[in-house]
Design an enzyme around this catalytic site. Structure first.
Site, PDB file in Angstrom:
ATOM      1  N   HIS A 189       0.825  -1.218   0.000  1.00 18.51           N
ATOM      2  CA  HIS A 189       0.000   0.000   0.000  1.00 18.51           C
ATOM      3  C   HIS A 189       0.851   1.256   0.000  1.00 18.51           C
ATOM      4  CE1 HIS A 189       0.233   1.065   4.411  1.00 18.51           C
ATOM      5  NE2 HIS A 189       0.339  -0.223   4.584  1.00 18.51           N
ATOM      6  N   ASP A 210      -0.521   4.411   0.795  1.00 17.38           N
ATOM      7  CA  ASP A 210      -0.931   5.450   1.729  1.00 17.38           C
ATOM      8  C   ASP A 210      -0.255   5.217   3.064  1.00 17.38           C
ATOM      9  OD1 ASP A 210      -3.947   4.294   3.332  1.00 17.38           O
ATOM     10  OD2 ASP A 210      -2.488   3.097   2.201  1.00 17.38           O
ATOM     11  N   ASP A 228       5.900   1.375   7.150  1.00 18.00           N
ATOM     12  CA  ASP A 228       4.492   1.021   6.942  1.00 18.00           C
ATOM     13  C   ASP A 228       3.866   1.928   5.905  1.00 18.00           C
ATOM     14  OD1 ASP A 228       1.536   1.133   9.105  1.00 18.00           O
ATOM     15  OD2 ASP A 228       1.899   0.029   7.253  1.00 18.00           O
ATOM     16  N   GLU A 259      -5.250   1.714   2.577  1.00 16.58           N
ATOM     17  CA  GLU A 259      -5.087   0.577   3.495  1.00 16.58           C
ATOM     18  C   GLU A 259      -5.182   1.051   4.933  1.00 16.58           C
ATOM     19  OE1 GLU A 259      -2.651  -0.172   5.828  1.00 16.58           O
ATOM     20  OE2 GLU A 259      -3.323  -2.222   6.227  1.00 16.58           O
ATOM     21  N   GLU A 260      -4.699   2.270   5.196  1.00 14.07           N
ATOM     22  CA  GLU A 260      -4.723   2.811   6.556  1.00 14.07           C
ATOM     23  C   GLU A 260      -6.106   3.315   6.942  1.00 14.07           C
ATOM     24  OE1 GLU A 260      -2.435   2.561   8.658  1.00 14.07           O
ATOM     25  OE2 GLU A 260      -0.644   2.113   7.496  1.00 14.07           O
ATOM     26  N   GLU A 264       3.831  -5.758   4.036  1.00 14.10           N
ATOM     27  CA  GLU A 264       3.818  -5.163   5.373  1.00 14.10           C
ATOM     28  C   GLU A 264       5.103  -5.594   6.076  1.00 14.10           C
ATOM     29  OE1 GLU A 264       1.815  -2.957   6.472  1.00 14.10           O
ATOM     30  OE2 GLU A 264      -0.146  -3.228   5.506  1.00 14.10           O
ATOM     31  N   HIS A 268       3.472   4.051  12.572  1.00 16.74           N
ATOM     32  CA  HIS A 268       2.648   5.138  13.105  1.00 16.74           C
ATOM     33  C   HIS A 268       3.330   5.942  14.217  1.00 16.74           C
ATOM     34  CE1 HIS A 268      -1.262   2.897  11.706  1.00 16.74           C
ATOM     35  NE2 HIS A 268      -0.252   2.646  10.928  1.00 16.74           N
TER      36      HIS A 268
END
Lengths: 359, 56
Positions: free
Chosen positions: A73, A75, A97, A128-129, A152, A330
């Site tokens: 992903h 995003d 991530d 995805e987030e 991931e 994150h």
């Protein structure tokens, strides 16, 4: 094909990380990735969902060979982390991530030798987030692969076999405003009672379940109270991480019943999904890691990923793989080792060849 | 094709000729997952538990 050099692979990752791409704002990074994919020989496009897609085919054959989808992903979670390189470490939101894993798929996939009739697809998905997982949901309708790798961070020498499911819940209760010294309990107390009832459900369910993967994880994400002087209101956002084979409908019914007079709604339902260590996808990665000098290990993650979206649809061998330490996901300190990233590219190339090859 | 005995139930497990150390072979009888610890001679042990990790 013009397989990328290590320097080009690093520039690919640095360029992707340097482009801010929170969910629903992925277009600039999608265009960047599509262009870089074309430069190293992928047939690339941006699909109707906004995903950046690259495709390669092996030499022509009398019969179709295998299809492998590598789904990462583009995003990122919110929050800007200043993009910089310090020695071996690249800092930036999405470095781990999951632009690191996605770029490893692009570079490693470009280096792999494809057998006749085979088809290799890399997807940089949008959202995805976000609870929508729009990119993965669209990709699920476009392909039917023989195996799938999800991008991931597992660590270059590890394979993630599965992710927990997820359910999001919104609770709202209102009552007439009253004096804080009056007889009626504040509206927030109703929310507290509801939260405690749901947490007690989780604690009872978890009795005897020692693995986190098998537990119901209950989390309060936000509690907000407000008043306009006539009505007092409380709103609660909760998130649940679900174990395999969890009876989600029954749980939702309990959560509603525990909130008399309140509004309860759910969204973002994803079931837990896991593969086994003996699956073709896991075995190909383990073999590749060993061939690159690593000691492979296996993980189950408490989070939820696009694996949960496409796994139940494709029902093929499916695991997650990618460089990086997921504990940095994150966080304000998100960074990735470039040496680890380059190592993972070698693993991806070998794993692709193993999965698309005969036997 | 080589074979090795499951350490849990004694059933015979088949392994491909190119099996490598660390590969997981499920026992066709009891379902236990065996990890290859040696290829020459072929040996297996009960595979360790999968680790749990936070996040994605």
């Amino acid at each position: 094909m013009i397989p990328p050099t290590d320097e080009q692979a690093i520039e690919l990752l640095k360029g992707a990380v340097a482009i801010d791409s929170p969910s629903r704002q992925e277009r600039p990074v999608a265009e960047f990735l599509a262009a870089r994919m074309r430069e190293c020989g992928w047939a690339s496009r941006i699909d109707d969902a906004g995903n950046a897609v690259g495709e390669r085919r092996g030499p022509a054959a009398d019969a179709p060979g295998r299809t492998l989808v590598m789904l990462g992903h583009m995003d990122t979670a919110p929050g800007k982390v200043p993009v910089r390189t310090e020695g071996d470490l690249l800092y930036g939101r999405g470095a781990v991530d999951a632009k690191g894993p996605l770029c490893a798929f692009i570079a490693g996939g470009a280096r792999a030798e494809l057998p006749p009739g085979s088809r290799l697809i890399v997807v940089g998905a949008v959202e995805e987030e976000s609870a929508t997982s729009k990119g993965a949901r669209f990709a699920a309708t476009q392909y039917q692969p023989d195996a799938c790798l999800i991008g991931e961070p597992s660590g270059w020498d590890a394979v993630t076999l599965g992710y927990k499911g997820r359910l999001l819940c919104e609770y709202t209760a209102e009552q007439d405003s009253g004096h804080t010294a009056g007889p009626e309990a504040p509206v927030a107390h109703r929310a507290v009672d509801w939260i405690n009832a749901v947490r007690a459900y989780g604690e009872q369910f978890n009795e005897g379940r020692t693995r986190l993967f098998d537990q119901l994880m209950v989390g309060v994400r936000d509690i907000r109270t407000s008043s306009d002087g006539l009505a007092d209101r409380v709103e609660v956002s909760m998130g649940f991480r679900l174990p395999p084979k969890f009876e989600i409908d029954a749980f939702e019914a309990f959560v509603r019943d525990a909130a008399p007079g309140a509004k309860v709604s759910f969204r973002g339902r994803e079931v837990a999904w896991e593969d086994t260590r003996s699956s073709a996808a896991a075995r190909a990665l383990v073999r590749a890691i060993r061939e690159e000098g690593g000691s492979p290990s296996y993980k189950l993650k408490t989070g939820t990923a696009d694996l949960n979206v496409v796994g139940p649809v494709w029902k093929c061998p499916i695991v997650a793989y990618g460089p990086g330490d997921s504990r940095l996901d994150h966080t304000p300190n998100e960074h990735i080792s470039l040496a680890e990233y380059l190592r993972s590219i070698l693993v991806v190339a070998r794993a692709v060849e193993g999965l698309l090859g005969a036997g | 094709m080589a074979t090795v005995e499951c350490t849990e139930c004694g059933a015979e497990i088949e392994a491909a000729d190119n099996v490598i150390n660390g590969e997981i072979l499920p026992c066709p009888s009891c379902g236990a997952e065996m990890e290859v610890t040696s290829t020459k001679p072929l040996k297996v042990e009960l595979a360790p538990e999968v680790r749990e990790d936070w996040g994605e």
